[in-house]
Design a protein around this motif. Structure first.
Motif, PDB file in Angstrom:
ATOM      1  N   LEU A  36      27.375   2.464 -31.831  1.00 49.16           N
ATOM      2  CA  LEU A  36      26.058   2.518 -31.204  1.00 49.16           C
ATOM      3  C   LEU A  36      25.929   1.263 -30.352  1.00 49.16           C
ATOM      4  O   LEU A  36      25.940   0.145 -30.871  1.00 49.16           O
ATOM      5  CB  LEU A  36      24.954   2.568 -32.261  1.00 49.16           C
ATOM      6  CG  LEU A  36      25.060   3.658 -33.333  1.00 49.16           C
ATOM      7  CD1 LEU A  36      23.857   3.605 -34.269  1.00 49.16           C
ATOM      8  CD2 LEU A  36      25.180   5.037 -32.700  1.00 49.16           C
ATOM      9  N   CYS A  42      16.917  -1.532 -28.385  1.00 53.55           N
ATOM     10  CA  CYS A  42      17.145  -0.141 -27.945  1.00 53.55           C
ATOM     11  C   CYS A  42      17.051   0.852 -29.095  1.00 53.55           C
ATOM     12  O   CYS A  42      17.002   2.056 -28.867  1.00 53.55           O
ATOM     13  CB  CYS A  42      18.505  -0.015 -27.263  1.00 53.55           C
ATOM     14  SG  CYS A  42      19.918  -0.137 -28.386  1.00 53.55           S
ATOM     15  N   LYS A  44      19.306   0.767 -31.928  1.00 60.75           N
ATOM     16  CA  LYS A  44      20.588   1.019 -32.592  1.00 60.75           C
ATOM     17  C   LYS A  44      20.596   0.542 -34.046  1.00 60.75           C
ATOM     18  O   LYS A  44      21.095   1.257 -34.919  1.00 60.75           O
ATOM     19  CB  LYS A  44      21.739   0.371 -31.806  1.00 60.75           C
ATOM     20  CG  LYS A  44      21.624  -1.106 -31.548  1.00 60.75           C
ATOM     21  CD  LYS A  44      22.718  -1.593 -30.604  1.00 60.75           C
ATOM     22  CE  LYS A  44      22.695  -3.117 -30.432  1.00 60.75           C
ATOM     23  NZ  LYS A  44      21.443  -3.587 -29.763  1.00 60.75           N
ATOM     24  N   THR A  45      20.040  -0.638 -34.323  1.00 63.75           N
ATOM     25  CA  THR A  45      20.013  -1.127 -35.708  1.00 63.75           C
ATOM     26  C   THR A  45      19.057  -0.294 -36.551  1.00 63.75           C
ATOM     27  O   THR A  45      19.340  -0.006 -37.723  1.00 63.75           O
ATOM     28  CB  THR A  45      19.620  -2.615 -35.740  1.00 63.75           C
ATOM     29  OG1 THR A  45      20.664  -3.379 -35.127  1.00 63.75           O
ATOM     30  CG2 THR A  45      19.451  -3.092 -37.176  1.00 63.75           C
ATOM     31  N   THR A  47      18.497   2.846 -36.154  1.00 64.36           N
ATOM     32  CA  THR A  47      19.260   4.070 -36.435  1.00 64.36           C
ATOM     33  C   THR A  47      20.199   3.851 -37.611  1.00 64.36           C
ATOM     34  O   THR A  47      20.282   4.685 -38.527  1.00 64.36           O
ATOM     35  CB  THR A  47      20.074   4.486 -35.190  1.00 64.36           C
ATOM     36  OG1 THR A  47      19.184   4.698 -34.091  1.00 64.36           O
ATOM     37  CG2 THR A  47      20.865   5.749 -35.455  1.00 64.36           C
ATOM     38  N   ASP A 160      26.778  -3.504 -39.083  1.00 66.98           N
ATOM     39  CA  ASP A 160      25.727  -3.967 -38.186  1.00 66.98           C
ATOM     40  C   ASP A 160      26.112  -5.317 -37.584  1.00 66.98           C
ATOM     41  O   ASP A 160      25.872  -6.364 -38.174  1.00 66.98           O
ATOM     42  CB  ASP A 160      24.403  -4.074 -38.947  1.00 66.98           C
ATOM     43  CG  ASP A 160      23.232  -4.352 -38.012  1.00 66.98           C
ATOM     44  OD1 ASP A 160      23.433  -4.349 -36.782  1.00 66.98           O
ATOM     45  OD2 ASP A 160      22.111  -4.583 -38.508  1.00 66.98           O
ATOM     46  N   VAL A 192      27.480  -1.004 -34.997  1.00 68.27           N
ATOM     47  CA  VAL A 192      26.414  -1.391 -34.072  1.00 68.27           C
ATOM     48  C   VAL A 192      26.804  -2.670 -33.349  1.00 68.27           C
ATOM     49  O   VAL A 192      27.228  -3.642 -33.979  1.00 68.27           O
ATOM     50  CB  VAL A 192      25.084  -1.587 -34.819  1.00 68.27           C
ATOM     51  CG1 VAL A 192      24.107  -2.412 -33.994  1.00 68.27           C
ATOM     52  CG2 VAL A 192      24.454  -0.247 -35.159  1.00 68.27           C
ATOM     53  N   HIS A 194      26.036  -4.975 -29.291  1.00 73.62           N
ATOM     54  CA  HIS A 194      25.562  -5.018 -27.899  1.00 73.62           C
ATOM     55  C   HIS A 194      26.691  -5.460 -26.982  1.00 73.62           C
ATOM     56  O   HIS A 194      26.494  -5.614 -25.777  1.00 73.62           O
ATOM     57  CB  HIS A 194      24.376  -5.988 -27.772  1.00 73.62           C
ATOM     58  CG  HIS A 194      24.727  -7.407 -28.128  1.00 73.62           C
ATOM     59  ND1 HIS A 194      24.634  -7.893 -29.409  1.00 73.62           N
ATOM     60  CD2 HIS A 194      25.220  -8.414 -27.374  1.00 73.62           C
ATOM     61  CE1 HIS A 194      25.031  -9.153 -29.425  1.00 73.62           C
ATOM     62  NE2 HIS A 194      25.394  -9.492 -28.202  1.00 73.62           N
ATOM     63  N   MET A 209      22.693   3.555 -25.999  1.00 70.55           N
ATOM     64  CA  MET A 209      21.285   3.761 -26.272  1.00 70.55           C
ATOM     65  C   MET A 209      20.422   2.816 -25.436  1.00 70.55           C
ATOM     66  O   MET A 209      20.833   1.712 -25.095  1.00 70.55           O
ATOM     67  CB  MET A 209      20.992   3.530 -27.769  1.00 70.55           C
ATOM     68  CG  MET A 209      21.708   4.479 -28.697  1.00 70.55           C
ATOM     69  SD  MET A 209      21.314   4.184 -30.450  1.00 70.55           S
ATOM     70  CE  MET A 209      19.545   4.581 -30.473  1.00 70.55           C
ATOM     71  N   ILE A 214      19.340   8.278 -26.576  1.00 75.35           N
ATOM     72  CA  ILE A 214      20.769   8.258 -26.288  1.00 75.35           C
ATOM     73  C   ILE A 214      20.930   8.546 -24.797  1.00 75.35           C
ATOM     74  O   ILE A 214      20.569   9.617 -24.318  1.00 75.35           O
ATOM     75  CB  ILE A 214      21.533   9.293 -27.127  1.00 75.35           C
ATOM     76  CG1 ILE A 214      21.499   8.894 -28.612  1.00 75.35           C
ATOM     77  CG2 ILE A 214      22.975   9.405 -26.653  1.00 75.35           C
ATOM     78  CD1 ILE A 214      22.142   9.912 -29.543  1.00 75.35           C
TER      79      ILE A 214
END
Length: 365
Positions: A36, A42, A44-45, A47, A160, A192, A194, A209, A214
């Motif tokens: 992700l 956005c 992602k975490t 999620t 994560d 996850v 960035h 994301m 998405i």
């Protein structure tokens, strides 16, 4: 029966009135490495935390192996999570840290000892059983956190940003370690980050994301070479995103110059966005280029020169080339048709409203 290991079915989540996830749907197959990827905020975490059972969605379902686990507590799910802060216990030995989950489950002592040795071998830390956590480097602590997770034999491992605190060289080493572990263990990874480079290096599938949606999902090659919108093109690597006019199939006009391309189906004389990666911009003699410009900036990056070439329209083209050009050199710009990516322009608010009304009308028919 679904072939997916885990499915997120129309997940929405808000915090203090701010919508973090908006009707998100995601399906992950067994034995895959899914990342992700997106900027901070956005979703992602969030999620990942919903999959792990640390957050409850406001609406939607989490399906694991065909079963609805939305209300199942985190400790009852057949998955484990490795966080950026490894949460290792400093008062315990490495062996005790790894065995923590098995001890809670009251597994036999001989079974636990075998699992500890197996896990330490997998993460290349054999013989570290009796050492303290404080004696380990950051990379070694990260490996112990993973070892503690895998001894529980999860079908799904959530990570994560676990490499966020490591230096660049160690991050790269651990990326290859995670790929190796995934292949050896047959565990599904959801990761996850960035960091675009990290995502492209490790993943079978990248999920880009932004703002709770998405934006695109596909292989690293698809995401990089065929971005579906300007956000993905700009976020994944560096891009020249320029306005264009699709004259007809396989011919686009950029700043008054006609470029052959391979895209079809966009219509005739239609405004589009054009994506051209910096490494795909070829600098040639001015008379040989489709566009002409002047080199206005140059940085040596080790394996190439990063340059800006300003064309008469004022656009600054980002160019990566192994050939050195001097400032104020006059050059031509040429691009292979296969390296030109055409995208539809984002809809205006009026067009979006018209599209929504059309969709609603079609539902009533």
């Amino acid at each position: 029966m679904s072939s997916s290991l885990i499915e997120l079915d129309h997940i929405s989540k808000s915090f203090d009135g701010d919508l973090i996830l908006d009707d998100l749907c995601l399906s992950v197959k067994p034995n895959t490495f899914v990342t992700l990827l997106g900027p901070s905020g956005c979703g992602k975490t969030t999620t990942l935390r919903i999959i792990g059972g640390f957050e409850r969605p406001d609406s939607g379902r989490v399906i694991f192996e065909g079963q609805d686990i939305t209300s199942l507590p985190a400790n009852k799910r057949r998955l484990n999570t490795v966080f950026q802060k490894y949460s290792l216990f400093p008062h315990m030995t490495i062996a005790e840290n790894i065995a923590f989950g098995l001890t809670i489950r009251k597994m036999p002592r001989s079974y636990i000892e075998d699992k500890i040795k197996y896990a330490l071998k997998l993460v290349n830390l054999q013989g570290f059983e009796n050492r303290s956590i404080d004696s380990l480097s950051g990379g070694q602590q990260q490996r112990i956190a993973i070892a503690r997770a895998i001894v529980n034999e999860p079908k799904l491992l959530l990570l994560d940003e676990p490499l966020g605190a490591l230096d660049r060289k160690l991050r790269e080493d651990m990326q290859y370690e995670l790929i190796r572990l995934k292949n050896e263990l047959g565990i599904t990874f959801i990761y996850v980050t960035h960091d675009q480079e990290e995502a492209m290096t490790m993943s079978d599938t990248v999920v880009v994301m932004n703002q709770g949606y998405i934006q695109q999902m596909g292989s690293p090659e698809q995401i990089y070479n065929e971005p579906e919108n300007a956000f993905v093109a700009d976020f994944i690597g560096e891009s020249n995103i320029v306005p264009g006019l699709m004259i007809r199939d396989e011919l686009v006009e950029i700043f008054g110059a006609k470029f052959a391309c391979v895209d079809r189906g966009f219509g005739s004389n239609k405004p589009v966005d054009v994506v051209i990666r910096p490494e795909d911009v070829e600098l040639v003699r001015p008379e040989d280029g489709t566009l002409r410009g002047i080199v206005t900036h140059r940085i040596f990056k080790g394996d190439n020169y990063e340059m800006e070439v300003t064309t008469p329209d004022g656009f600054e083209w980002l160019v990566h080339s192994t050939k050195k050009y001097e400032l104020d050199d006059r050059v031509g710009i040429r691009v292979d048709p296969y390296n030109i990516q055409i995208m539809n322009k984002p809809e205006s608010e009026d067009e979006q409203a018209a599209s929504l009304l059309k969709e609603e009308a079609e539902k009533l028919v």
